[in-house]
Design a protein around this motif. Sequence first.
Motif, PDB file in Angstrom:
ATOM      1  N   TYR A  71     -18.579  38.977 -19.370  1.00  0.00           N
ATOM      2  CA  TYR A  71     -18.678  40.090 -20.084  1.00  0.00           C
ATOM      3  C   TYR A  71     -17.362  40.758 -20.103  1.00  0.00           C
ATOM      4  N   ARG A  72     -16.715  40.919 -21.111  1.00  0.00           N
ATOM      5  CA  ARG A  72     -15.252  41.483 -21.398  1.00  0.00           C
ATOM      6  C   ARG A  72     -15.230  42.357 -22.681  1.00  0.00           C
ATOM      7  N   PHE A  73     -14.990  43.830 -22.500  1.00  0.00           N
ATOM      8  CA  PHE A  73     -14.762  44.689 -23.414  1.00  0.00           C
ATOM      9  C   PHE A  73     -13.433  45.215 -23.748  1.00  0.00           C
ATOM     10  N   ALA A  74     -13.115  46.028 -24.709  1.00  0.00           N
ATOM     11  CA  ALA A  74     -11.956  46.776 -25.177  1.00  0.00           C
ATOM     12  C   ALA A  74     -11.702  47.571 -24.112  1.00  0.00           C
ATOM     13  N   PRO A  75     -10.721  47.831 -23.741  1.00  0.00           N
ATOM     14  CA  PRO A  75     -10.469  49.221 -22.610  1.00  0.00           C
ATOM     15  C   PRO A  75     -10.721  50.493 -23.295  1.00  0.00           C
ATOM     16  N   GLU A  76     -10.848  50.587 -24.348  1.00  0.00           N
ATOM     17  CA  GLU A  76     -11.206  52.052 -24.673  1.00  0.00           C
ATOM     18  C   GLU A  76     -12.746  52.110 -24.479  1.00  0.00           C
ATOM     19  N   THR A  77     -13.552  51.085 -24.348  1.00  0.00           N
ATOM     20  CA  THR A  77     -14.805  51.250 -24.318  1.00  0.00           C
ATOM     21  C   THR A  77     -15.616  51.349 -22.774  1.00  0.00           C
ATOM     22  N   TRP A  78     -14.561  51.009 -21.751  1.00  0.00           N
ATOM     23  CA  TRP A  78     -14.680  50.825 -20.531  1.00  0.00           C
ATOM     24  C   TRP A  78     -15.266  52.134 -19.982  1.00  0.00           C
TER      25      TRP A  78
END
Length: 180
Positions: free
Chosen positions: A97-104
Motif C-alpha cells: 500500500y503506497r499513497f501520494a504524500p498529500e493523502t497521508w
Amino acid sequence: MAQEIRTERLLLRRPRPTDAVEIFAILGDPRTVEHNPSDLVGDLQEAGELVSRWISHWREHGFGYWCVLAPDSDRILGYAGLKRATIASRPALNLVYRFAPETWGCGYATEAAGAAVSQITAQMPTATIIARVRPDNRASQGVALKLGLHRDPTMDCLGEDGLDWAFTNRSVDAAPSSRS
C-alpha cells in the motif's frame, strides 16, 4: 476477481497503461519512497514498465495491485493490493500500500488495503498474507496492525533497502517456536 471495488470513500480499479503518468508522480516523489528508496521511479518509461508488470500479474493470476481513486475524481491517490511472492522460502501474497504524500493520514491505505485483503481472503482463505515493513516505518506498521496482521519475525527478510519486518496473517501456531 472484480474489475473494481468500492469502499466507503474510495474506488479501487485494475491498472491501465495510461496510469503510468500518475504512478510516476507518486513513485517519482522521494517522500513517497523514503523508507524504500530503491522503489524510486526515475522516469515515465520506468513507470510504464512497472504498470505493465502489474497488468501482467493481473492477467496471469487474476489479482494484483489496484489503483486507488477518490470516487468523485479520476485522480489516482495511490495503489494497494497483493502479488504472489516467495518470502523466507515460503509462498506468500505480498501486501503493498503506497499513497501520494498529500493523502497521508487520511486512512486511505487502511481502507484500500483492507478491501484488497478482504477480497483475496474470500478467494484464497488459507494463503499467507505478508506486509513487509521497514523497522522505522511506524505508519505502515500501524496499517498492517489495523488490518489484523501481526508481527511475525520468522518471516523477516532482507530487502533491497535493508531489513524488512514481516507482519502476517499466519497463526502463532504456524510459526516455529522460538523457545528451546
